[in-house]
Motif scaffolding. Structure first.
Motif, PDB file in Angstrom:
ATOM      1  N   LEU A   1       0.840  -1.192   0.000  1.00 37.11           N
ATOM      2  CA  LEU A   1       0.000   0.000   0.000  1.00 37.11           C
ATOM      3  C   LEU A   1       0.877   1.245   0.000  1.00 37.11           C
ATOM      4  N   LYS A   2       0.374   2.267  -0.676  1.00 34.33           N
ATOM      5  CA  LYS A   2       1.067   3.554  -0.707  1.00 34.33           C
ATOM      6  C   LYS A   2       0.149   4.613  -0.113  1.00 34.33           C
ATOM      7  N   ALA A   3       0.537   5.135   1.049  1.00 33.14           N
ATOM      8  CA  ALA A   3      -0.280   6.125   1.740  1.00 33.14           C
ATOM      9  C   ALA A   3      -0.173   7.459   1.028  1.00 33.14           C
ATOM     10  N   GLU A   4      -1.356   8.107   0.818  1.00 35.11           N
ATOM     11  CA  GLU A   4      -1.363   9.343   0.024  1.00 35.11           C
ATOM     12  C   GLU A   4      -1.777  10.564   0.825  1.00 35.11           C
ATOM     13  N   GLN A   5      -2.850  10.452   1.600  1.00 34.67           N
ATOM     14  CA  GLN A   5      -3.402  11.646   2.231  1.00 34.67           C
ATOM     15  C   GLN A   5      -4.111  11.275   3.529  1.00 34.67           C
ATOM     16  N   ARG A   6      -4.035  12.219   4.522  1.00 35.53           N
ATOM     17  CA  ARG A   6      -4.726  12.026   5.799  1.00 35.53           C
ATOM     18  C   ARG A   6      -6.210  12.243   5.586  1.00 35.53           C
ATOM     19  N   GLY A   7      -7.022  11.446   6.247  1.00 37.14           N
ATOM     20  CA  GLY A   7      -8.465  11.572   6.107  1.00 37.14           C
ATOM     21  C   GLY A   7      -9.164  11.475   7.444  1.00 37.14           C
ATOM     22  N   ARG A   8     -10.266  12.295   7.586  1.00 42.28           N
ATOM     23  CA  ARG A   8     -11.051  12.271   8.816  1.00 42.28           C
ATOM     24  C   ARG A   8     -12.199  11.296   8.610  1.00 42.28           C
ATOM     25  N   ILE A   9     -12.363  10.351   9.512  1.00 42.42           N
ATOM     26  CA  ILE A   9     -13.350   9.286   9.361  1.00 42.42           C
ATOM     27  C   ILE A   9     -14.722   9.796   9.784  1.00 42.42           C
ATOM     28  N   GLY A  10     -15.711   9.558   8.952  1.00 44.58           N
ATOM     29  CA  GLY A  10     -17.081   9.956   9.260  1.00 44.58           C
ATOM     30  C   GLY A  10     -17.925   8.752   9.677  1.00 44.58           C
ATOM     31  N   SER A  11     -19.187   8.765   9.253  1.00 47.90           N
ATOM     32  CA  SER A  11     -20.110   7.688   9.630  1.00 47.90           C
ATOM     33  C   SER A  11     -19.956   6.512   8.676  1.00 47.90           C
ATOM     34  N   GLY A  12     -20.417   5.362   9.166  1.00 48.23           N
ATOM     35  CA  GLY A  12     -20.370   4.173   8.346  1.00 48.23           C
ATOM     36  C   GLY A  12     -21.444   4.191   7.244  1.00 48.23           C
ATOM     37  N   VAL A  13     -21.093   3.563   6.129  1.00 50.41           N
ATOM     38  CA  VAL A  13     -22.009   3.492   4.991  1.00 50.41           C
ATOM     39  C   VAL A  13     -22.004   2.057   4.465  1.00 50.41           C
ATOM     40  N   THR A  14     -22.936   1.790   3.566  1.00 52.85           N
ATOM     41  CA  THR A  14     -23.016   0.473   2.957  1.00 52.85           C
ATOM     42  C   THR A  14     -22.163   0.435   1.713  1.00 52.85           C
ATOM     43  N   GLY A  15     -21.685  -0.763   1.427  1.00 51.93           N
ATOM     44  CA  GLY A  15     -20.857  -0.915   0.249  1.00 51.93           C
ATOM     45  C   GLY A  15     -20.771  -2.374  -0.142  1.00 51.93           C
ATOM     46  N   PRO A  16     -20.251  -2.648  -1.341  1.00 54.63           N
ATOM     47  CA  PRO A  16     -20.170  -4.022  -1.819  1.00 54.63           C
ATOM     48  C   PRO A  16     -19.166  -4.850  -1.022  1.00 54.63           C
TER      49      PRO A  16
END
Length: 773
Positions: A79-94
């Motif tokens: 993996l190559k880390a690119e950018q910091r991100g703030r975690i929000g609410s959970g969502v649905t996904g495949p």
């Protein structure tokens, strides 16, 4: 940038920061997250730390570069880390992965952030230089973005996971850099301290190894030179040879061999080795069997004593007797006196300046023995007498053992100077330790704490000196033979000054008898009017002063200086002492008593006065309890025997004040009783006390005169003060045998048993107005 939906890949031990490329082994949940990311168009995943107590609030958006297997065969992904991100609410996904909304964090770069980044780069370069990571240093120099520089700390091995997690959750670039600067500075300081400690330890080990190697080489060299053979200096074999050759008692030899055995078993690095060597040296240097031969010529011994000291017949006779007995035993082939009960312990007691200390050296010369002086004044530690235990650092034997060692023989003359000045405190009582030393029945097995061996002191001639016998504990005083030196008469002082003091001071002033002479009349005037002492120290000072003035006159042109009575005023000043008894006793109520102090005998005036007021007795003059009681007894006697004394009973029913000058000097003792009775009777009758009369003695309520001490010193003081009559207790008649003939001729002694006889003989016939008038 708008919020993005990404699958979450949780990592437990690793903290991933932007800019990092990491390889992760995938478990079931993380494999699901990677598969979900690859199903999308951008193949991106949110890498977040797995926390036990809460959900992570920040993560890093990373792209999946490659998926495969690790060297162990487990699924893995790069993996190559690119950018910091703030975690929000959970969502649905495949898929089976956990999907969340992610808000990318935009870094705000300021000028201050760039300054902080440069500072942090310098610190990072310093850390890398210590590790000699030169290629990484080049990469750091090429970095310019402050945010990228701060996030590069994810590779730092000295930062813990918790600190890296703090960096991940800090969106502000300046805050991240400030924390990193502080942490890196602490790491550098700790690393420098660790390096210094390591270097010190390494140097110490190297030095120890070097010393060990050099000692081994030295031992080999000595062995080649033949110096390492048995008996080499400082080695156990050397001590064993010294013990075998030493002339010591069998018990001492056995103790020495035990210590040599310990020395052979001890290593050179052991501190006990130094203690054993010191003990062995001390014991081997003691004169266990070395004695000096006493001079057997009694006449020559007395001649030596007479040449060194004038008078002091009693102590001279005692030394000659001691020598005569030893000489007689030697002539008859009897065993030389030694062992239990054979020791001689003499106490010379008397005022300062009478020759007690210098007499010890004369005794040693007369006997042909070595002389050692042990100063006991101010000693308060018992270990000074008995020594210290060997377990203490810097332990030494006591002063007695050191004196015998210094003398080099087991029968020296040991002078214990100022034995009455010994004191006790929390370290023990040295006077109690002297009980064994000065007991002829015990000192043949004296045991010092340091030696722990029996040392025979029975052949040692102990001479102790003291000024005040009363300050010596009774148990210690009982072990010594008391010889009292009561001071010198005026004739003695003149003879001593002419034969001893004047030649010594002439030599010190570089003068001769042809240049300066001092007449006997001048010496007598010095003794009578310039000094008032039992000894001759002050007189010697006056002679030294006069001779210095004479040397000055010779240096300024005079050819010769002859010192007579008329010259004393210019050379040494006015006379300090003039007759005052007649003046002091010219009024009723004043009587002249005699007293003894630590400086010798002296006259003591008792003054009584009366004034209007309630009947009572006031006492002043720093009087002790015994002397205060004597004043009470004297007043009671005068009141109860008023008719016999010729006193009106109502005369003393007023306020009575008794004063004893000098007020600054403490006084005590019962011997002023008769003087107080005489002073009160003089006050009540108005009849002055005769100026030529002195008196001493303890008085009882019935008027009996009890014996007192210090008769010789008191009569010497009476002669110096110009008194011609002295009243003494009847029971002190045997003490008159010790009084010099010239004093008995100059002073008429009246022996009395009743105080009424003192009053009748002391009061003058002339009468002034009585106190009751």
């Amino acid at each position: 940038m708008s919020d993005t939906r990404l699958p979450v890949l949780f990592v437990s031990e690793l903290v991933v920061l932007p800019g990092m490329v990491v390889s992760l082994e995938l478990d079931e949940s993380s494999r699901a997250a990677v598969d979900a990311a690859r199903a999308g168009s951008e193949s991106r995943v949110l890498v977040a730390p797995r926390l036990e107590d809460r959900y992570a609030s920040y993560g890093v958006i990373a792209s999946v570069e490659r998926v495969g297997r690790s060297s162990g065969g487990s699924p893995a992904a790069v993996l190559k880390a690119e950018q910091r991100g703030r975690i929000g609410s959970g969502v649905t996904g495949p898929g089976a992965a956990l999907w969340v909304e992610v808000e990318p964090v935009q870094d705000r770069v300021t000028d201050h952030a760039r300054e902080l980044a440069e500072e942090y780069k310098r610190l990072v370069v310093a850390v890398l230089q210590r590790r000699e990571a030169w290629q990484v240093i080049d990469s750091v120099h090429q970095m310019t973005d402050p945010s990228a520089i701060a996030d590069a700390a994810g590779y730092a091995p000295y930062l813990s996971s918790d600190r890296k997690r703090e960096l991940l959750e800090e969106p502000d670039v300046e805050s991240r850099l400030e924390r990193l600067i502080a942490w890196t500075r602490d790491h550098l300081a700790e690393a420098e301290l660790t390096d210094k400690i390591g270097e010190d330890v390494r140097e110490g080990m190297e030095r120890s190894q070097r010393e060990f190697l050099l000692r081994q080489q030295l031992a080999a060299i000595r062995k080649e030179l033949g110096e390492g053979e048995p008996g080499s200096p400082g080695g156990p074999e050397d001590y064993r040879a010294r013990v075998d050759a030493a002339d010591v008692p069998d018990a001492v030899r056995a103790a020495l061999l035990r210590e040599v055995d310990k020395l052979e078993r001890s290593s050179d690095q052991s501190p006990e080795t130094a203690w054993i060597r010191t003990w062995l040296d001390t014991v081997l240097e003691l004169p266990w069997q070395v004695t000096t031969d006493d001079s057997t010529d009694v006449v020559a011994a007395r001649a030596v004593l007479d040449a060194d000291h004038h008078g002091l017949d009693e102590v001279k006779e005692r030394i000659v007797e001691y020598l005569a007995v030893r000489a007689r035993r030697a002539e008859r082939g009897l065993q030389v006196v030694g062992g239990r009960g054979s020791g001689a312990v003499i106490l010379l007691a008397g005022p300062p300046g009478v020759g007690k200390t210098s007499l010890g050296e004369s005794v040693a010369r007369a006997l042909g023995r070595t002389f050692v002086r042990v100063a006991l004044g101010g000693v308060r530690d018992e270990a000074e007498i008995r020594g210290h235990r060997r377990t203490y650092v810097g332990a030494l034997p006591g002063r007695i053992v050191r004196a015998v060692k210094e003398a080099g023989s087991r029968n020296p003359v040991v002078l214990l100077d100022e034995v009455d000045k010994v004191g006790a405190d929390y370290r023990g009582d040295p006077a109690a330790a002297l009980l064994e030393v000065l007991d002829p029945a015990q000192n043949h097995t004296f045991r010092d704490h340091y030696l722990e061996l029996d040392l025979d002191l029975s052949d040692v001639l102990f001479i102790a000196t003291a000024n005040v016998v009363e300050q010596i504990p009774q148990a210690l005083l009982d072990r010594m033979e008391l010889v009292t030196l009561d001071g010198y008469t005026e004739d003695d002082k003149v003879a001593i000054a002419r034969d001893f003091l004047l030649p010594r001071q002439l030599e010190r002033a570089a003068l001769t008898g042809e240049e300066v002479s001092v007449s006997d009349a001048a010496l007598r005037e010095m003794a009578a009017s310039y000094t008032r002492e039992a000894g001759v120290r002050q007189m010697e000072r006056l002679l030294a002063k006069a001779l210095r003035k004479a040397a000055t006159r010779l240096a300024t042109g005079a050819e010769r200086v002859d010192i007579d009575v008329a010259d004393l005023r210019d050379l040494v000043g006015r006379p300090r002492f003039t007759p005052e008894v007649h003046e002091r006793t010219s009024v009723p109520g004043v009587a002249t008593g005699l007293a003894v102090t630590g400086l010798g005998g002296d006259v003591l005036f008792i003054e009584a006065s009366a004034h209007d007021g309630p009947a009572g007795l006031t006492l002043t003059g720093q009087l002790g309890e015994v002397m205060k009681e004597s004043a009470q007894i004297a007043l009671t006697f005068v009141r109860s025997h008023a008719a016999e004394l010729g006193v009106d009973p109502t005369v003393l029913d007023r306020a009575i004040h008794v004063h004893v000058p000098a007020g600054a000097v403490p006084k005590d003792g019962p011997s002023a009783g008769v003087t107080m009775v005489t002073a009160l009777t003089s006050l009540a009758t108005g009849r002055p006390v005769r100026s030529e009369v002195g008196m001493t003695g303890e008085v009882t309520l019935n008027g009996r005169v009890l014996p007192i001490g210090g008769v010789k010193q008191k009569l010497l003081a009476a002669q110096r003060a110009g008194l011609t009559e002295v009243f003494l207790p009847q029971r002190n008649e045997p003490d008159l045998d010790e009084v010099p003939a010239e004093v008995r001729e100059a002073v008429t002694v009246h022996l009395v048993g009743d105080v009424l006889d003192v009053v009748r003989g002391a009061l003058s016939t002339a009468s002034t107005a009585a106190v009751a008038a």
